[in-house]
Design an enzyme around this catalytic site. Sequence first.
Site, PDB file in Angstrom:
ATOM      1  N   GLU A 159      -0.366   2.980  -3.091  1.00 45.60           N
ATOM      2  CA  GLU A 159       0.265   3.623  -1.943  1.00 45.60           C
ATOM      3  C   GLU A 159       1.719   4.024  -2.229  1.00 45.60           C
ATOM      4  O   GLU A 159       2.653   3.545  -1.558  1.00 45.60           O
ATOM      5  CB  GLU A 159       0.167   2.731  -0.702  1.00 45.60           C
ATOM      6  CG  GLU A 159      -1.269   2.542  -0.266  1.00 45.60           C
ATOM      7  CD  GLU A 159      -1.439   1.755   1.028  1.00 45.60           C
ATOM      8  OE1 GLU A 159      -0.456   1.145   1.488  1.00 45.60           O
ATOM      9  OE2 GLU A 159      -2.553   1.757   1.564  1.00 45.60           O
ATOM     10  N   GLU A 177      -9.171   1.692  -0.924  1.00 46.07           N
ATOM     11  CA  GLU A 177      -9.181   0.814   0.240  1.00 46.07           C
ATOM     12  C   GLU A 177      -9.783   1.572   1.403  1.00 46.07           C
ATOM     13  O   GLU A 177      -9.541   2.771   1.561  1.00 46.07           O
ATOM     14  CB  GLU A 177      -7.767   0.376   0.641  1.00 46.07           C
ATOM     15  CG  GLU A 177      -7.021  -0.438  -0.393  1.00 46.07           C
ATOM     16  CD  GLU A 177      -5.607  -0.802   0.067  1.00 46.07           C
ATOM     17  OE1 GLU A 177      -5.333  -0.668   1.292  1.00 46.07           O
ATOM     18  OE2 GLU A 177      -4.790  -1.192  -0.780  1.00 46.07           O
TER      19      GLU A 177
END
Length: 585
Positions: A197, A317
Site C-alpha cells: 500500500e 488483500e
Amino acid sequence: MPGLRDTTRTTRGWVRPLASGIVALLAGLGVLAAGGTGAAAGTTAPPTAHGRQATGGAMEQVAAMQPGWNLGNSLDATGSDETSWGNPRITEELLDKVRAQGFKSIRIPVTWGQHQGPAPDHTIDAAYLNRVREVVGWALADGFHVMINVHHDSWQWIANMPADRTGVLSRYNATWKQLAAAFRNHSSRLVFESVNEPQFTGGSGDAHNAELLNELNTSFHRIVRGSGGNNATRLLVLPTLHTSADQARLDELTATFDALDDPNLAATVHYYGYWPFSVNVAGGTRFDATAQKDLTDAFDRVHNTFVAKGVPVILGEYGLLGFDRHTGTVQQGEKLKFFEFLGHYARTKKITTMLWDNGQHFHRTGFRWNDPELFAQIKSSWTTRSGTASTDQVFSARSAAVTDKTITLNLNGTSFAGLRHGSTDLVRGRDYTLQGERLTITASALTRLSGSRAYGTNAVLYARFSRGVPWRIDLVTHDTPILRNATGTTGSFAVPTDFRGDRLATMEAKYADGTNAGPHSWTSYKEFDRAFAPDYSAGVTRLTSDFFAEVRDGARVTLTFHYWSGATVTYHVTKSGTSVTGTTA
C-alpha cells in the site's frame, strides 16, 4: 485504498487507507479499489502491453497461487514482537492447518523498520531475519506459494520520501539488498512484493507520487534481479499507488511494466468494497446494485489493463473495512452476498485472491473459523456459484396475525432444489410456493415452525440449490423496539432498548432544522460502531464519544433508528458540556 478519511486505525495500530473523496461519492462515482481470483493454469497468454508474447510462466504461477491467505497482524506488527498486536506467536502447526483449509498461497506481511540499525547500512536484526526465514521455510515446506514484502514501513518511513528522497531510497535499497541476499536461493515458489500500500506524505500531486513509486519499484527490480540465484527469474510483484484500481493508478503501473520489460512480473491491488457498504455508513447497509457495480468496475479495469495483456494480477488483500472492529458491522446475509459475488467475479477475471486475516477469521490457536458460514461461502466461490436471496431474515410481528412472507431468490445460475428445516424437507405447495425467483413461505408453515413465538429467531430454514452452499433463512418473531429516557456523559451514554427480537441496521442523526448531526456531516446516516452500536445482551444502544465530539452543544438531535424488520423509532439527545440527556420522541 483511497477514502473519505485519510486512514483508519484499529486498536492494534493497523493502518489502511480508505475510500475515495466525498465529492466523488456524492457524484455517484463510489469508492473504487480492486481485486479478484486466479487465472486458469495453462491459459495461453495474450500479448503484453509492450507487444511481447508473455511466456506463460508468470500467469501460470499466479494461477497456481489461487486461493491465498494473509498472515496478518503478526510479522507486520509495528511493536517489538510479532505478538504485539494481540496474535500469538506463529507456529508450524498454524501454517499446516491453514494449508489444510485449501489455500495454495500465503502472503506473509513483514514490517522491518523497528528491527533495523541506523544509516547507512540499516542492518536488519539477525534474529528477526532468521525468524522470518523460519516462518517462510515452514510455509514452503507445506507446499505454499509464499509472498513476503516490506509492509507497514510504507507509512512508517517510506511515506516521507517527498521530503527525504535520498534517505528513504537509501534505506529502502539497503532493506531489499539484505532480503534479496537472504532469500536468493529459496524456492521459486517464494515471491517478493516491493512494498505494501505505497503512499507518500507531502508529495506535490499524483504525478509526483507516481514518479516516487516508480523509483521504488524500479530500484527493487534492479536489486533483486542483480542479486543472482533464483532471484534472477523470481516472480516479483509490483503495487499501484495505494494498491488502488483507479484507472490512473493502473496506467501508472503499466508504464513501469513497459519500461522494465520483464515477463516474470505481476501486479497487485487490494479491494475492500464500496466504502459506504464496507463500513456501514451513509445508509450502505446492503450489497445492492451500487456496491456490486463498484466491484465489477474495479475488477474489469484490472482485468482489461493487465490480465488481458498477459500481466497476472494478485488481489493481495480483500475483505470489508468494517472487519477491523468485528465482523458484525455488516449484516450477515449482506456480507455473504458480497463474498459470494467477489469470489465469482474475480474468478471470471482470472485474478488470484488473498483473504486478509488479522486473526478475526481463522482462530490462530483453536484452528477453526470464527464464522464457519462465511468461510463456507468464500471457499465455495473459488470453484462455483451459490444461490442467495434478498434477505436471510423473515420477520413476523408477534402483535399481529401471521401472514405469508415472500423473499426473492438470487439463483446466480443455479436452480432451486428445495427448502429444508433441520433434516426435514418442507413441502412445496403446503409450506412454500415458488413463482420464478419469488419464494413465499406460507402462514401455516411460519405458525408451525415459530412455536411459542418468543422474540428472536424461532427457526432456521435452508434454501438449497443445484450447487454451492445453501442459503440460511432465519424466521424471526419481533415487535417494534421500545426505547427509554436516559442520562449519561459524552464518554458513556446508552439508550435503554428493548429490542423485542429486532436487529438494528443503521441510525440517522439530524438537528431540528433538518441538517445532519454528528460525524460525516454530509450524510444523516452515521457509521455503525464508530458513532453507535447495539448491545443486545445488555439491552442498550450505545452512542460513542466520537459521535458526541461532533454534536453542537445545547442543540437537540433527533435520532432515527432503522431496524431490519423495517421498523423505525425516533429518539432525542441533547449534549450540555459532557452531560447527555436522552428522551423518547
